[in-house]
Scaffold this motif. Structure first.
Motif, PDB file in Angstrom:
ATOM      1  N   LEU A  47       0.833  -1.187   0.000  1.00 27.07           N
ATOM      2  CA  LEU A  47       0.000   0.000   0.000  1.00 27.07           C
ATOM      3  C   LEU A  47       0.871   1.242   0.000  1.00 27.07           C
ATOM      4  CD1 LEU A  47      -2.669  -1.093   2.627  1.00 27.07           C
ATOM      5  CD2 LEU A  47      -2.829  -1.223   0.135  1.00 27.07           C
ATOM      6  N   PRO A  48       0.399   2.376  -0.558  1.00 28.49           N
ATOM      7  CA  PRO A  48       1.187   3.609  -0.539  1.00 28.49           C
ATOM      8  C   PRO A  48       1.600   3.972   0.889  1.00 28.49           C
ATOM      9  CG  PRO A  48      -0.748   3.851  -1.950  1.00 28.49           C
ATOM     10  CD  PRO A  48      -0.898   2.542  -1.236  1.00 28.49           C
ATOM     11  N   LEU A  49       2.819   4.456   1.038  1.00 27.69           N
ATOM     12  CA  LEU A  49       3.372   4.719   2.355  1.00 27.69           C
ATOM     13  C   LEU A  49       3.498   6.219   2.575  1.00 27.69           C
ATOM     14  CD1 LEU A  49       4.584   3.327   4.863  1.00 27.69           C
ATOM     15  CD2 LEU A  49       6.809   3.537   3.760  1.00 27.69           C
ATOM     16  N   ALA A  50       2.990   6.694   3.698  1.00 25.79           N
ATOM     17  CA  ALA A  50       3.146   8.095   4.081  1.00 25.79           C
ATOM     18  C   ALA A  50       4.347   8.196   5.007  1.00 25.79           C
ATOM     19  CB  ALA A  50       1.880   8.596   4.767  1.00 25.79           C
ATOM     20  N   TYR A  51       5.279   9.054   4.659  1.00 26.60           N
ATOM     21  CA  TYR A  51       6.504   9.171   5.440  1.00 26.60           C
ATOM     22  C   TYR A  51       6.362  10.225   6.528  1.00 26.60           C
ATOM     23  CZ  TYR A  51       8.819   6.408   1.848  1.00 26.60           C
ATOM     24  OH  TYR A  51       9.186   5.400   0.996  1.00 26.60           O
ATOM     25  N   PHE A  52       6.851   9.890   7.718  1.00 25.92           N
ATOM     26  CA  PHE A  52       6.954  10.903   8.758  1.00 25.92           C
ATOM     27  C   PHE A  52       8.155  11.802   8.488  1.00 25.92           C
ATOM     28  CE2 PHE A  52       9.185  12.172  12.659  1.00 25.92           C
ATOM     29  CZ  PHE A  52       8.267  13.093  13.138  1.00 25.92           C
ATOM     30  N   ALA A  53       9.302  11.189   8.151  1.00 25.11           N
ATOM     31  CA  ALA A  53      10.534  11.959   7.980  1.00 25.11           C
ATOM     32  C   ALA A  53      11.214  11.615   6.665  1.00 25.11           C
ATOM     33  CB  ALA A  53      11.490  11.704   9.142  1.00 25.11           C
ATOM     34  N   VAL A  54      11.817  12.614   6.067  1.00 27.28           N
ATOM     35  CA  VAL A  54      12.787  12.416   4.992  1.00 27.28           C
ATOM     36  C   VAL A  54      14.148  12.769   5.568  1.00 27.28           C
ATOM     37  CG1 VAL A  54      13.685  13.360   2.843  1.00 27.28           C
ATOM     38  CG2 VAL A  54      11.286  12.731   2.999  1.00 27.28           C
ATOM     39  N   VAL A  55      15.080  11.820   5.517  1.00 24.98           N
ATOM     40  CA  VAL A  55      16.437  12.031   6.016  1.00 24.98           C
ATOM     41  C   VAL A  55      17.362  12.218   4.819  1.00 24.98           C
ATOM     42  CG1 VAL A  55      18.376  10.987   7.240  1.00 24.98           C
ATOM     43  CG2 VAL A  55      16.053  10.748   8.152  1.00 24.98           C
ATOM     44  N   ASP A  56      18.089  13.306   4.816  1.00 24.05           N
ATOM     45  CA  ASP A  56      18.951  13.672   3.682  1.00 24.05           C
ATOM     46  C   ASP A  56      20.405  13.659   4.145  1.00 24.05           C
ATOM     47  OD1 ASP A  56      20.128  14.651   1.418  1.00 24.05           O
ATOM     48  OD2 ASP A  56      19.120  16.598   1.445  1.00 24.05           O
ATOM     49  N   ALA A  57      21.159  12.632   3.722  1.00 23.68           N
ATOM     50  CA  ALA A  57      22.593  12.569   4.012  1.00 23.68           C
ATOM     51  C   ALA A  57      23.316  13.521   3.064  1.00 23.68           C
ATOM     52  CB  ALA A  57      23.102  11.139   3.841  1.00 23.68           C
ATOM     53  N   SER A  58      23.802  14.616   3.569  1.00 20.12           N
ATOM     54  CA  SER A  58      24.363  15.664   2.714  1.00 20.12           C
ATOM     55  C   SER A  58      25.588  15.177   1.939  1.00 20.12           C
ATOM     56  CB  SER A  58      24.750  16.878   3.557  1.00 20.12           C
ATOM     57  OG  SER A  58      25.756  16.528   4.495  1.00 20.12           O
TER      58      SER A  58
ATOM     59  N   VAL B  25       6.212  14.737   7.125  1.00 17.46           N
ATOM     60  CA  VAL B  25       5.931  15.670   8.211  1.00 17.46           C
ATOM     61  C   VAL B  25       7.135  16.581   8.442  1.00 17.46           C
ATOM     62  CG1 VAL B  25       5.402  15.874  10.682  1.00 17.46           C
ATOM     63  CG2 VAL B  25       4.299  14.096   9.305  1.00 17.46           C
ATOM     64  N   ILE B  26       8.342  16.011   8.311  1.00 12.79           N
ATOM     65  CA  ILE B  26       9.544  16.791   8.594  1.00 12.79           C
ATOM     66  C   ILE B  26      10.692  16.320   7.702  1.00 12.79           C
ATOM     67  CG2 ILE B  26      10.378  15.280  10.459  1.00 12.79           C
ATOM     68  CD1 ILE B  26      11.192  17.910  11.955  1.00 12.79           C
ATOM     69  N   TYR B  27      11.555  17.265   7.352  1.00 16.25           N
ATOM     70  CA  TYR B  27      12.760  17.013   6.562  1.00 16.25           C
ATOM     71  C   TYR B  27      13.966  17.238   7.471  1.00 16.25           C
ATOM     72  CZ  TYR B  27      16.586  18.353   3.344  1.00 16.25           C
ATOM     73  OH  TYR B  27      17.791  18.490   2.694  1.00 16.25           O
ATOM     74  N   LEU B  28      14.879  16.263   7.504  1.00 14.67           N
ATOM     75  CA  LEU B  28      16.071  16.335   8.338  1.00 14.67           C
ATOM     76  C   LEU B  28      17.313  16.238   7.455  1.00 14.67           C
ATOM     77  CD1 LEU B  28      14.965  13.878  11.183  1.00 14.67           C
ATOM     78  CD2 LEU B  28      14.780  16.378  11.177  1.00 14.67           C
TER      79      LEU B  28
END
Length: 471
Positions: free
Chosen positions: A274-285, A348-351
């Motif tokens: 099923l489609p997944l809703a993400y709480f966080a996106v984690v971005d390794a710079s 919900v949030i981008y880290l």
């Protein structure tokens, strides 16, 4: 006395023949970008030894010769001189201590296994990680990481395991357990070694390693099967088809359990998650050609942010916070690509993760928008896309800072012109990790990364309860 010894040996051999068991041969595994291989380990006087020439042969040009007093080895342009029964080695004129004596047996030069980490690092001139408990050596940043997540499907829950590189495990089933053994893959744990999913059908995954190999055991309530996809970077585990297709009342009482470990791809293809809703996106710079800061002469920021991002993702998901890791390999992503991918995921949030070579604790950043703030025009301006969410970002930072401070981690919050924060349309925070007391090299420490990831993930659980869902 001799007769008693012979009788004892005969009884031992007879016991082995009757049981069908033989002692497991001790092995050491070496993983590099060039090749992966394993070699036997021999016990001498209670110490484990391995042939040094055999270890180096697959990695470069190597030769060895012995005279009356010394065993000389040449690896590429490096010269090493060993003296039998002595611990000291001459490497291009300088001394190195093996900790235990060097030995020669049948013309083979044997070095103590316990010395291989620092010895290989000295000879190869780069990062070498040695897990002595399992006798696994990693040359360079080649470790394969994984995440495990339960997803819903039409025919019941599935466990989706994503790996940072293609893997080729051997798979076996035992009742409601599925065992995956990784002999040729440099697999490492991506966080805690036991993952609990709070699901009756697939309850947990246990990571273990020993004798040159790693193993993951999946525990379920019924027989399980595995399917590979995504060029062997993804393994999907679900209840065996015969169990999933039949209602319990239809199954004969004496029906045998399915024995197949790997099923055809077709049944899984029909069970789309099923489609997944993400709480966080984690971005390794950083990543790819962008190395980021040179934290030490052998440690680039891009490698540390990636390994830390994987640990943080695992810690967040173990707390029920669904997470997308933008960069799960040494790939190049522009700042605009990072923002666009994040905005498309609607988290919900981008880290955004960064590492510092000095300072202490954690620095938290929110966007410093250009003068004028939000665009008055009908469309959202790219350079001020963060404006509608800036208050949520600042609230998230305040909550995160308090939680970290309560955990006795020094923390400082500020605003900065740090892209792509300005371009993100949801709450957005940049997290910069400072080194431990041991210095910048400690940023690559598994223990330090795990401690920081666990603390931040725990703090994010607090943020989630107060921040709520995305606007």
């Amino acid at each position: 006395m001799v007769l008693i010894s012979r009788i004892a040996i005969s009884l031992i051999l007879l016991g082995l023949l009757v049981s069908g068991a033989t002692p497991e041969e001790k092995r050491i595994a070496i993983f590099s970008r060039v090749t992966s291989y394993s070699l036997p380990v021999v016990d001498v006087g209670g110490q484990e030894y391995s042939g040094f020439l055999e270890i180096l042969e697959p990695l470069g040009r190597v030769s060895a010769k012995a005279d009356n007093k010394h065993w000389k080895l040449r690896y590429n342009d490096l010269e090493l001189e060993f003296t039998p029964n002595e611990t000291r080695v001459h490497i291009n004129g300088s001394n190195f201590d093996l900790g235990s004596p060097f030995l020669i047996q049948s013309g083979r030069g044997l070095v103590p296994v316990s010395s291989l980490g620092p010895l290989l690092s000295r000879v190869l001139g780069g990062l070498v990680t040695f897990n002595s408990a399992s006798r696994r050596i990693f040359i360079g940043n080649i470790a394969v990481h994984f995440t495990a997540q339960i997803l819903a499907s039409q025919n019941g829950p599935t466990l989706v395991m994503n790996f940072s590189a293609p893997v080729n495990p051997t798979i076996a089933t035992d009742a409601s357990k599925l065992h995956m053994s990784f002999v040729h893959d440099p697999l490492v744990p991506s966080g805690t070694q036991t993952l609990t999913f709070n699901n009756q059908a697939i309850s947990s995954a246990i990571y273990e390693e020993g004798n040159g190999a790693a193993e993951i055991t999946i525990l379920g309530s019924s027989p399980l099967f595995a399917n590979f996809s995504n060029d062997r970077r993804t393994i999907t585990i679900a209840a065996a088809p015969a169990v999933a297709a039949q209602a319990p009342s239809q199954a004969p009482a004496s029906a045998p359990m399915p024995a197949a470990a790997v099923a055809p791809a077709a049944p899984v293809a029909q069970e789309a998650p099923l489609p997944l809703a993400y709480f966080a996106v984690v971005d390794a710079s950083h990543g790819g050609d962008d190395r980021g800061a040179a934290l030490t002469s052998q440690l680039d920021e891009k490698d540390v942010t990636l390994s830390f991002g994987r640990r943080l993702r695992q810690e967040l998901e173990s707390r029920g916070l669904t997470t997308l890791l933008l960069r799960d390999g040494d790939t190049s992503l522009s700042l605009d690509q990072r923002a666009s991918m994040t905005n498309a995921a609607h988290p919900v949030i981008y880290l955004c993760l960064h590492m510092a070579s000095q300072g202490n604790g954690v620095h938290l950043y929110t966007a410093l928008l250009p003068s004028g703030g939000a665009s008055p025009r009908a469309f959202l301006d790219w350079d001020t896309a963060q404006a509608p969410s800036l208050a949520r970002s600042q609230s998230a930072v305040a909550l995160l800072a308090k939680a970290l401070d309560d955990s006795k981690i020094p923390v400082r919050a500020m605003s900065a012109q740090l892209r792509p924060l300005n371009n993100i349309t949801t709450a957005a925070v940049a997290i910069e990790i400072s080194p431990p007391a041991s210095g910048p090299s400690g940023l690559g420490s598994m223990e330090y990364q795990q401690s920081m990831a666990s603390s931040i993930a725990t703090a994010m659980s607090f943020v989630r309860r107060n921040l709520g869902s995305a606007p």
